[in-house]
Structure formats: C-alpha cells, structure tokens
Design a protein around this motif. Structure first.
Motif, short mmCIF file in Angstrom:
data_model
loop_
_atom_site.label_atom_id
_atom_site.label_comp_id
_atom_site.label_asym_id
_atom_site.label_seq_id
_atom_site.Cartn_x
_atom_site.Cartn_y
_atom_site.Cartn_z
N PRO A 399 -24.77 43.52 46.34
CA PRO A 399 -25.92 42.63 46.13
C PRO A 399 -25.94 41.47 47.11
N MET A 400 -24.75 40.97 47.47
CA MET A 400 -24.68 39.88 48.44
C MET A 400 -25.22 40.34 49.79
N GLY A 405 -29.73 38.16 45.44
CA GLY A 405 -29.64 36.93 44.67
C GLY A 405 -28.80 37.13 43.43
N PRO A 406 -28.63 36.08 42.63
CA PRO A 406 -27.77 36.18 41.45
C PRO A 406 -28.40 37.05 40.37
N PHE A 440 -32.37 49.12 42.12
CA PHE A 440 -31.32 48.35 41.50
C PHE A 440 -31.89 47.48 40.38
N VAL A 441 -31.09 47.28 39.34
CA VAL A 441 -31.52 46.50 38.19
C VAL A 441 -30.48 45.44 37.87
N ASN A 447 -23.85 41.61 33.42
CA ASN A 447 -23.98 40.41 34.24
C ASN A 447 -23.81 40.73 35.73
N ARG A 448 -24.42 41.83 36.15
CA ARG A 448 -24.33 42.21 37.56
C ARG A 448 -25.47 43.14 37.93
N TRP A 449 -25.70 43.28 39.24
CA TRP A 449 -26.63 44.27 39.75
C TRP A 449 -25.95 45.64 39.76
N ARG A 450 -26.68 46.64 39.37
CA ARG A 450 -26.20 48.01 39.45
C ARG A 450 -27.35 48.93 39.82
N THR A 451 -27.05 50.17 40.17
CA THR A 451 -28.10 51.13 40.45
C THR A 451 -28.86 51.45 39.17
#
Length: 720
Positions: A399-400, A405-406, A440-441, A447-451
C-alpha cells in the motif's frame, strides 16, 4: 603418495551431477478455489512464490547415518549431511565419521561445501585455491566440536583478543559456508587485512571463530555459501555472499540488514559521523525504505538480530529478507540487495520506484492467495526457533508503494486500484479490466489494505438494489452477474444471471396435465427487417436443433405452431417442426403476434425511436420497465392481460404444447409484466436485449392457474 580424497571442485562437480539426476522438487502450491482465487485466475501475471529449484544439498542429505552410501575411494573427504543428527558426516580412511568425532581429520570449506582433511596423511589440495595458502577459499579451520578448537586459531602478536561468534542468515546458511574476518578502519571504513577464517558446520548458520586478535576497533565479517530459502523451504541452488560490519565482536550476526547498511555507513563515515551513530542512522534508513517505522532499534544493532526471535526486530529482518528474495534466484536477489544498498548510500533514501513496484507486485501475489502461511510453515519446518510476525511488514509495503494512504476506521471498506503504469496491476480506472482485475479494499477488521475478493470489488457502490432480484453485472468482472437477494448482493447463478431457463428443461418439467405456450422470438435473421426478411443459415440451424432437442426430451406428441405475418417467424416455426421430425403440423398465422400489440401510436413510437440512444430497443425497454412514452403505448398491465386472455381463449383449438414465433417488441413488454420488472432485458439501463429464440413460457395447470417462466433456446437469453 597419491591423494585419496576428493578436491573441493571434484566434490562440487559430483554434487551437481547428483543434483541434476534428482527431482526438481515441488513447486509452490496451486491457487485455492475460494473467492480470492478469482483474482489469480483472472490475471495470469501475478507472481507466485519462489519455485523450489534443485540444490547441491538435495543430493548430499540423508535422513540418518544408516542411509549413508559406501565410504569408498571416490568419496574420500566427501561429506553428507545427516538430518536427524543435524551434523555432517565425512568419509575418512574408509569410514564415515561425524563432524563431532574429529580425532583423525579437520574440516575445510570451499564454494559453500565442506571437506575432511586427513591429519595423518595430508595431501596437497589440487583445487585452484590451493596455491593461495592465505585464501579463505580453501583453508583448514579445525573443528568447532573439538574442545581445543579455540586454541587452533592464529593469534597475532599484538592487539586485543575477542571471541567472534554469531549467526549467518539469509535464511540460515548451511554447513560449508565460509567465514572471513577483516579489520576495518573505524574512522573511514577502509577494509584492511584479513585476520580470521572459518566454516559453518551447523544446521542453524551458527559460526564460532574462537579468539580473534584485531588492531582495529571494527571488523567486517563475510559469509559465502548456500542458505535455506524461506520462500520454498529448500536450500538455495547457488551460494551468495553477505557481510556485516561490527565494532563489538560479541555481536557478530550476518544478515540481509547488516549487508544493506554497509555502503551507507561508509558514506556517513566520510562525512565524519561517529561509527555508532552512522550505523544507527543507516539501520533506520534501511527499515524506512521498506516502510518500517515502528521498530525502534535504539541500542540494538543489526548484528544482534536473528530471524528466529519473537520480536519486531526479527519480524522486520525476516520480512525484508523475504521481499528481496521474492521470485528471484540467488544471483538476482543479491543483485537487487546490492543495488538497493548503493541507492541508499548517497542520501539514505530508496530512489528506485521500479524495484519497489516489482516487490509490491510480488507481495500482491502472496496476499491474494494468503501464501503467508506457506512461508511461515517453511520456516517452522526447520525447527530452529520461533517464527516472528513478519507478515505485518510485508502487508504494509505494497500500500505504501502504490500510494493508497492509511487504512483506518475513517475509510473502512474503501476500494481502490493501482494507477502506476509500471505495475502488472495497473488499471486506467476502477472499472477498466484490460490490464488487471486486481483491486484493493481497506479491511477494518484487519486494519490494513488487502486484495478485494470478487464480490467486494464488483458490487462496490451498488447500494441497495432498485428492486428485489435485480441483476447487475460486476464492475470489474463484467462477465460475472450479481443478484440483489434478501437485502444483499450475491453472485447470481447462471440461470439467475441470464434471467432465463432453458426451454427444453421447462418442457421436461411439465406435468402430464399441464398445458404450455412457448412465446419466443424468431431465430437469427438477415439484415432485412421487413416482412419478407429470411433467417440466416445459422438461424435455420438453431431452429432445427431446438426441434431435435424437444424430440430427444420426449416430445413425440404433435405441437401446435403459430407465427406472425413475417417470413422469419414462419421459417422459425417450420424448422422447429422439421427438426422435431413432426410431419403433421400447420403453421397458423396470428396477427396478434406481429409485434405491434403494445403500440397505441406508431408515429410516436417511430419518432421516439429515431431520437433515442439505442433506437427502438431503448424505447420499448424504457416503456416496459420505466413506464415512459404513455402517448405512444398502451398501459402495460392492461394490454398484457388482454394478450394472455387472447391466447387462453384459443386454447381449445390448440394442443397441449404450443410454439408461438413472434418478435422482441412483443416479448420484452410481456416479460416486464410477468416478471414484475425483474427480467434482465433493460436495454435503456444495461444494454441487454432479448436474444433470438428466447421468450416466455406460459404454463396453465389443470386447476386453471397460470405461471410464467422466461425461457431461452440458445446458450443465453439475452444479447448485448
């Protein structure tokens, strides 16, 4: 006396021969068939885990000592690693000896492989390194299991003495890896004389060089050899070299983090920064290059960290090691590490976005199929210590790099895509799927981005359906349809997505007391839309095939056939009858089937059709489903009931099974009425229209009740 033991190069060549004859090993496991696997199958460019390649150690490992081959003339000096003892065994004087039993031999290493040297009958080494007695490529290093080992190391006349011991890890370096120690100028980082050498002979990468004397405060430790690959669980196919610089010989671990920081430390020393401050700054900058900002090493040096500790330090080290390995072979991995180290050297910032994106893309392949557990299991299978929570640092990297973004409670559920053109997951916009279907969601539970899985990405922004059982195609996977059912969206079945049931299946499901009227559109026509227009060759074929299917399904009774006053509808009915093999039939022309049944003002219909986007299809669709153009059409409900009554009124002159061949302009409004607007032929909204030979089955039960089923004769009931 002729040499009775193999030279290092001969051992290496023999090992490669055996490795070439052995199995190539199993590849990474196939994608699982869950919702996330849709991501993989729809995008073949997703990188997978590193495939296990043959290694020289594949042919030099046995389960226990009883499995060792004959210790013959050809194997003199040769070693085999005995797994259940985690020790190498050497062929010396016709017998296999454990490395812990070294009364008659000592150990050397070269090119990442071990060799036993007979103490009683030493013979000149004929390898290329044998003419360089001070080279680390072929030296007698004694035996760490020998109680007098620490006294075997050369001690120079002056300076400080200190034991040097540590762990060499990429994954762990395996027995045979060579260790060298050089003095380093603590002010400028200049490398000076080599002061110690040794071999790794344990299975966990541990080395112990005993007491070493150095004139300088700092030393550089280099390890060259094979290592255990954390991504496939096997041993590397070729050796690599990693280094560490330490000013505290009691902290002497060598790993990818120690390797990456050295060029930056050199640059900072040139700027007259204290060695300890330089190392701390370089260490922080390496971590920040991978988006790792929450690990405060403070007084913990990279040379103290091991991948087998339950700490954030270890997790960060393991994560970086895995990311650099990726799907690369040993040479590619080391080249990337060295390039990264040089990139960081000048300003402490990783300035190469291409490499970052390549690593991020690889991570997505792992994340999409949850292959983290495979990596974890590989490492755990070595039984060398706890496996830290490396996953969190890998998961935070992509994601970075992609600039998402966060992910927090404020944007939970947000979906996005990769807009960097260098990525294999690049998309022009959210719904554009030519390059990649991966989305991505922001997952609030993790508490994170994932596929995102198919349902998440395809129904994003749908909101509640406009009506129960509404059908919509996926926003990314356009060939997948979703149905609004029970207050939520789900994947529609094939029949639900199409909205039509196979006409022959409906026929087969009829009770003997049921009567059925199949009101269908004509088969494929030519470009001539007038009354005398004919079917195409395919149109004739489709109609005859339908008749054949009726016959095969038990339709031996005579059917009734009716058509409009158009040639193509007559030909459709005629060819169905021929395909069915029915000889006793009449083709009845009914004016009600001509297609203008719902039209009140034909001039207005023509006027609206000329100006509408989509012509007549859009006009009829908007009338049927949105109630538009009331000045051009009759009331949908009233007119539909009149049509149904007309058909029922004539049932006395018809048969049990009846085929009526008509036009889309009659069937689409009828479908809208009998399905309460759920039929998937809303051309004005979704560009879907009625396919050839699709329509409505009107089933009249023995008690007089009537039901309606949308039916198709071809693979799909709709066309676009």
């Amino acid at each position: 006396m002729k040499s009775g033991w193999l030279t290092i190069k001969a051992i290496f060549a023999l090992a490669l021969f055996f490795a070439g004859c052995s199995s190539s090993g199993s590849s990474a496991e196939e994608n699982e068939g869950d919702e996330n696997s849709e991501v993989i199958s729809s995008d073949s460019k997703i990188p997978d885990l590193d495939e296990k390649k043959p290694s020289v150690f594949d042919s030099l490992t046995v389960e226990d000592a009883s499995d060792l081959p004959d210790c013959n003339e050809e194997r003199k000096g040769h070693f085999f690693f005995v797994s259940d003892e985690t020790l190498p065994y050497f062929c010396v004087n016709g017998e296999w000896h454990s490395a812990a039993d070294s009364a008659s031999f000592s150990i050397t290493c070269n090119d990442g492989l071990l060799q036993a040297v007979d103490k009683i009958f030493p013979v000149e080494n004929t390898s290329s390194a044998s003419n360089e007695p001070d080279s680390a490529q072929s030296q007698n290093y004694g035996n760490p299991w020998d109680q007098n080992y620490n006294n075997q190391m050369p001690i120079t006349p002056s300076g400080f003495d200190s034991p040097i011991a540590g762990l060499a890890q990429k994954g762990p370096f395996v027995p045979g890896a060579g260790i060298t120690v050089q003095e380093v100028d603590s002010f400028f980082g200049h490398e000076m004389r080599q002061i110690a050498e040794g071999c790794i002979v344990s299975n966990n990468g541990h080395f112990n060089l005993g007491n070493v004397h150095a004139d300088s405060n700092c030393v550089k430790i280099k390890v060259t050899g094979y290592y255990k690959n954390e991504l496939n669980g096997g041993t590397s196919a070729s050796p690599v070299t990693l280094a560490a610089r330490t000013c505290d010989p009691s902290k002497a671990n060598v790993n990818i983090l120690t390797h990456l920081e050295i060029p930056r430390v050199d640059q900072l020393l040139m700027n007259h920064i204290d060695i300890n401050m330089a190392k701390a700054q370089a260490r922080r900058e390496v971590l920040e290059a991978f988006g790792i900002n929450d690990v405060k090493l403070e007084n913990t040096s990279a040379e103290e960290i091991s991948i087998f500790e339950d700490s954030d330090y270890s997790a960060a080290l393991l994560a970086i090691s895995a990311m650099l390995q990726g799907g690369r072979d040993e040479g590619e991995m080391l080249n990337l590490a060295n390039n990264l180290a040089e990139d960081l050297k000048g300003d402490g910032v990783w300035n190469d976005p291409n490499w970052k994106i390549k690593i991020a893309d690889w991570i997505v392949g792992v994340d999409s199929t949850n292959k983290y557990s495979q990596i974890r299991n590989n490492i755990a299978s070595w039984n060398l210590g706890p496996v830290p929570n490396f996953e969190k640092y890998i998961q935070n990297f992509f994601p970075m790099v992609y600039g998402f973004g966060p992910c927090n409670s404020s944007n939970a559920g947000k979906l996005t895509f990769v807009n960097q053109g260098q990525s294999v997951y690049f998309a022009n916009d959210y719904e554009h799927a030519d390059h990649s279907r991966v989305r991505f969601v922001c997952d609030a539970t993790q508490n994170r981005w994932r596929t995102a899985n198919a349902l998440e990405k395809d129904t994003a922004g749908f909101g509640p359906g406009a009506y129960d059982k509404e059908i919509r195609e996926g926003r990314v996977n356009h060939e997948i349809s979703y149905i609004y059912d029970g207050g939520k969206w789900r994947v529609a079945t094939k029949d639900e997505a199409d909205g039509f049931t196979d006409i022959v299946e409906v026929f087969k499901s009829l009770k003997p007391t049921d009567k059925a009227v199949f009101i269908i559109r004509h088969s494929e026509r030519t470009n001539s839309t007038g009354k005398s227009g004919h079917l195409t060759e395919n149109g004739v074929k489709y109609a005859q095939e339908l008749g054949g299917r009726f016959k095969a399904a038990g339709g031996t009774e005579d059917f009734y056939f009716a058509h409009s006053g158009y040639t193509r509808t007559q030909e459709t009915c005629d060819n169905i009858a021929q395909g069915k093999g029915q000889t006793n039939y009449n083709l009845v022309e009914l004016a009600t089937l001509d297609g203008g049944w719902y039209v009140k003002n034909s001039d207005k219909v023509e006027e609206y059709s000329k100006s509408a986007d989509g012509g007549g299809w859009a006009v009829y669709s908007k009338y049927a489903f949105a109630g538009s153009y009331s000045d051009a059409f009759y009331d949908l409900g009233t007119r539909s009931e009149q049509l149904i009554s007309e058909i029922k009124k004539n049932m006395g002159t018809m048969k049990r099974i009846n085929i009526m061949c008509t036009h889309d302009y009659l069937i689409v409004p009828l479908l809208a009425y009998v399905t309460d607007g759920r039929a998937n032929v809303r051309y004005h909204e979704k560009r879907r229209w009625l396919n050839y030979m699709s329509g409505v089955a009107m089933i009249i039960s023995a008690d007089g009740s009537t039901s309606f089923i949308p039916v198709r004769s071809l693979e799909k009931g709709t066309m676009q």
